[in-house]
Each structure stands twice: as C-alpha cells, then as structure tokens.
Design a protein around this motif. Structure first.
Motif, PDB file in Angstrom:
ATOM      1  N   TYR A 137     -10.729  -6.585   2.487  1.00  0.00           N
ATOM      2  CA  TYR A 137      -9.976  -5.845   3.512  1.00  0.00           C
ATOM      3  C   TYR A 137     -10.379  -6.234   4.927  1.00  0.00           C
ATOM      4  N   GLY A 138      -9.596  -5.724   5.889  1.00  0.00           N
ATOM      5  CA  GLY A 138     -10.051  -5.675   7.271  1.00  0.00           C
ATOM      6  C   GLY A 138     -10.963  -4.461   7.384  1.00  0.00           C
TER       7      GLY A 138
ATOM      8  N   GLY B 227      -3.472  -0.458   5.930  1.00  0.00           N
ATOM      9  CA  GLY B 227      -2.090  -0.949   5.970  1.00  0.00           C
ATOM     10  C   GLY B 227      -1.108  -0.131   6.800  1.00  0.00           C
TER      11      GLY B 227
ATOM     12  N   MET C 163       0.865  -1.181   0.000  1.00  0.00           N
ATOM     13  CA  MET C 163       0.000   0.000   0.000  1.00  0.00           C
ATOM     14  C   MET C 163       0.901   1.231   0.000  1.00  0.00           C
TER      15      MET C 163
ATOM     16  N   ILE D 122      -9.164  -1.064   6.720  1.00  0.00           N
ATOM     17  CA  ILE D 122      -7.804  -0.936   7.257  1.00  0.00           C
ATOM     18  C   ILE D 122      -6.863  -0.843   6.055  1.00  0.00           C
TER      19      ILE D 122
ATOM     20  N   TYR E  60      -0.419   1.039  10.933  1.00  0.00           N
ATOM     21  CA  TYR E  60      -0.862   0.762  12.301  1.00  0.00           C
ATOM     22  C   TYR E  60       0.173   1.297  13.303  1.00  0.00           C
TER      23      TYR E  60
ATOM     24  N   GLN F 261      -4.208 -14.300  11.117  1.00  0.00           N
ATOM     25  CA  GLN F 261      -4.600 -12.943  10.741  1.00  0.00           C
ATOM     26  C   GLN F 261      -4.283 -11.958  11.858  1.00  0.00           C
TER      27      GLN F 261
HETATM   28  C1  G1P Z   1      -4.039  -7.136   4.919  1.00  0.00           C
HETATM   29  C2  G1P Z   1      -4.830  -7.019   6.221  1.00  0.00           C
HETATM   30  C3  G1P Z   1      -6.152  -6.311   5.969  1.00  0.00           C
HETATM   31  C4  G1P Z   1      -5.912  -4.960   5.321  1.00  0.00           C
HETATM   32  C5  G1P Z   1      -5.069  -5.136   4.048  1.00  0.00           C
HETATM   33  C6  G1P Z   1      -4.679  -3.790   3.465  1.00  0.00           C
HETATM   34  O1  G1P Z   1      -4.707  -8.005   4.049  1.00  0.00           O
HETATM   35  O2  G1P Z   1      -5.027  -8.307   6.740  1.00  0.00           O
HETATM   36  O3  G1P Z   1      -6.836  -6.145   7.189  1.00  0.00           O
HETATM   37  O4  G1P Z   1      -7.142  -4.335   5.008  1.00  0.00           O
HETATM   38  O5  G1P Z   1      -3.866  -5.854   4.318  1.00  0.00           O
HETATM   39  O6  G1P Z   1      -3.975  -3.993   2.284  1.00  0.00           O
HETATM   40  P1  G1P Z   1      -3.993  -8.637   2.737  1.00  0.00           P
HETATM   41  O7  G1P Z   1      -4.013  -7.546   1.701  1.00  0.00           O
HETATM   42  O8  G1P Z   1      -2.613  -9.024   3.150  1.00  0.00           O
HETATM   43  O9  G1P Z   1      -4.847  -9.800   2.337  1.00  0.00           O
END
Ligand code: G1P
Length: 298
Positions: free
Chosen positions: A171-172, A206, A134, A204, A208, A230
């Motif tokens: 996403y989260g 990316g 991101m 969310i 924190y 997760q």
């Molecule tokens: C991860 C997190 C998710 C977040 C996302 C952002 O997911 O677990 O909560 O919203 O990154 O890019 P991933 O993209 O690794 O599946």
C-alpha cells in the motif's frame, strides 16, 4: 473553500489478479451479490454529495459505459411483463444525462497517469478520487468521512485504515501527525515501503480529495514503484506546499481486486441483506462445522 463536485473513478486496470475471469470482462463488472463492483463506488460518491463522475477507462472497458446507459429493449420488456420492482431498481441506478464522463487512459502507466488523464474534465477545482477495487462497507461510505474532514480542514484529504505492519509493501503508507478535526495531519507519505521503511501502519485505502494542483505535478512525475507513475509520489511533491490530512475510516474496505477480498465482500454484503441472509449463512455455517470436524479428526 471550493466545493468538491466531481469524482474520478479509474477503471482502466487490466485485472490480471483475476484471470481468467477478467480476460473478456472488466474486473469492475464482477458482481458483489447483485451489483457490479463499480456501482458500489458510484453509490458511495453520490452518497457523499458528488454531482459528476469521471471514469478513466481503457480498451475493452466499453461495457462499463453501456452499463451506465439506458437499455430501451430491456426497459420495454420489463414494462410489458409488469416487472415494476426491477424497473424501479434500474431507474434508481440511472445517472442523469450529462452527469457522467468517460476518458481513456491509452496505456497502463500507473494510477498517477490515470488521474492525470482526467485533468481537462476536472478543471480548476478540488475533486474526489475513488479506487473502485476497494469496496467500502459500513454504516456510511468511506468518502463521506473524507468529505467531512475536508469541510473542516480544506487542503487534501486521504482515507486511511491500519494494516498488519508486515503488509506495508502492498500500500501507500502515511506518517501520523497531530490530531486535526475528525482525523490527523499527515507528516509523510511513501508508496509501498518495506516494513522497516514504513512511517506507520496507516495505509491509503483508495479514497481521496485532492486539489487540482496535483495535475501540474503529474505533468512531470517520473516513474516510481513498479516502474509506474505513482499518485503517491506526486502527492509527496504537492505536500511540500499544501497540507494533507488523513481521515481514518471506521468501516471496512474489501479489496475486490483480490480473490479473497472479493469473496469476503460477497459474504459480508449478503449477510447484510434481509432477503438472502439466512439462505447464505446456513450452508456457510454447515461448511465451517464440517471443516472443523475434519481438522479435529486429522
Ligand atoms: C494504489 C495506491 C496505493 C493505495 C492502494 C489502495 O495501489 O497507489 O497508495 O494504498 O491503491 O488499494 P495499487 O493497489 O493500485 O497498487
């Protein structure tokens, strides 16, 4: 309130969404204009006041370690050729010795597991986490806003943006509570919910700031969505005893782990640069015009 000095940047992911480009090269080394994706995350962390970066890497990622080391042959050649501008630009990118660490995630068990791999290096202090796919675009990097809210609230802070409500399963997602400082209190969190199960469309993005207590929770975290450990599931457990706040990001994040996000980022960052804006923009405008003509003729 303890200061946030360290940032974790997980770079162990396989990059399957970008094959074949990522067959022999880490996805984090793909370039947006002329800098690798991972450099944007490092710059954003430094801008936000981070003093030490912890990379969680994997096999076939050693080129990232080389990238952040000095290259004596290259420096010699540039010096001899009098290429002072290039030399200065490399110097600006060079982290101070001892301000960067690498640890390996030995198998792809998920983001929660990758973060847990950094526990010894982080120790007992709050830390920032940046997912480098991101890429933050805006006047100020996304992490600066997260750190600002953290200074107001303490606890745990997550950057959020709003997504198309039909895309919550990517996403989260956080539930929105009362306005707090420059953000809001998080009432719930769920990883990749179907639209009907999502508490909102605040996703969310990316970035924190987390308390180190997350590591004890990750010790026993079971697999969740996608059969992976997760981070969001561990944060839900931490939220039973600590507060979580959301920092809405006013800029824009490009998902450089996807082809369209990566290309959009290249265009956006190129258009922000005086040296290449016009030569990039003109042919794009021509392409758009001829595309419109074609679709009108059809
Ligand atoms: C991860 C997190 C998710 C977040 C996302 C952002 O997911 O677990 O909560 O919203 O990154 O890019 P991933 O993209 O690794 O599946």
């Amino acid at each position: 309130m303890k200061k946030v000095r360290k940032a974790v940047i997980p770079v162990a992911g396989l990059g399957t969404r970008f094959l074949p480009a990522t067959k022999a090269m880490p996805k984090e080394m793909l370039t947006v204009v002329d800098r690798p994706v991972v450099q944007y995350a490092v710059d954003e962390a430094l801008e936000a006041g981070i003093e030490h970066i912890v990379f969680v890497t994997g096999r076939n990622k050693h080129v990232i370690e080389d990238y952040f080391d000095i290259q004596p042959e290259l420096l010699d050649t540039l010096t001899r050729a009098g290429k002072n501008e290039q030399l200065a630009s490399l110097g600006r990118l060079q982290p101070m010795p001892g301000t960067i660490s690498f640890t390996r995630q030995q198998a792809p068990h998920g983001l929660g597991h990758a973060v847990w791999c950094a526990r010894d290096i982080i120790g007992d202090e709050p830390f920032a986490l940046l997912l480098p796919d991101m890429v933050s675009y805006g006047d100020k990097g996304c992490l600066s806003g997260v750190m600002e809210l953290y200074r107001q609230t303490g606890g745990n802070v997550i950057a959020v943006e709003q997504c198309d409500p039909r895309e919550t399963a990517s996403y989260g997602i956080v539930g929105k509570g009362a306005r707090t400082g420059s953000g809001f209190t998080i009432t719930s969190m769920v990883e990749k919910p179907a639209p009907e199960a999502a508490p909102s469309n605040h996703y969310i993005n990316g970035r924190y700031v987390l308390q180190p207590d997350i590591f004890d929770i990750l010790d026993t975290q079971e697999r969740g969505a996608g059969n992976e450990i997760q981070l969001t599931d561990a944060m839900v457990r931490l939220a039973q005893r600590q507060q979580f706040f959301a920092a809405p990001f006013e800029g824009r994040m490009f998902d450089c782990g996807s082809k369209d996000g990566f290309i959009q980022a290249n265009v956006a960052f190129a258009l922000a640069r005086d040296d290449i804006r016009d030569t990039v923009l003109e042919p794009i405008e021509e392409m758009l015009v001829s595309r419109r003509r074609l679709s009108q003729a059809a």
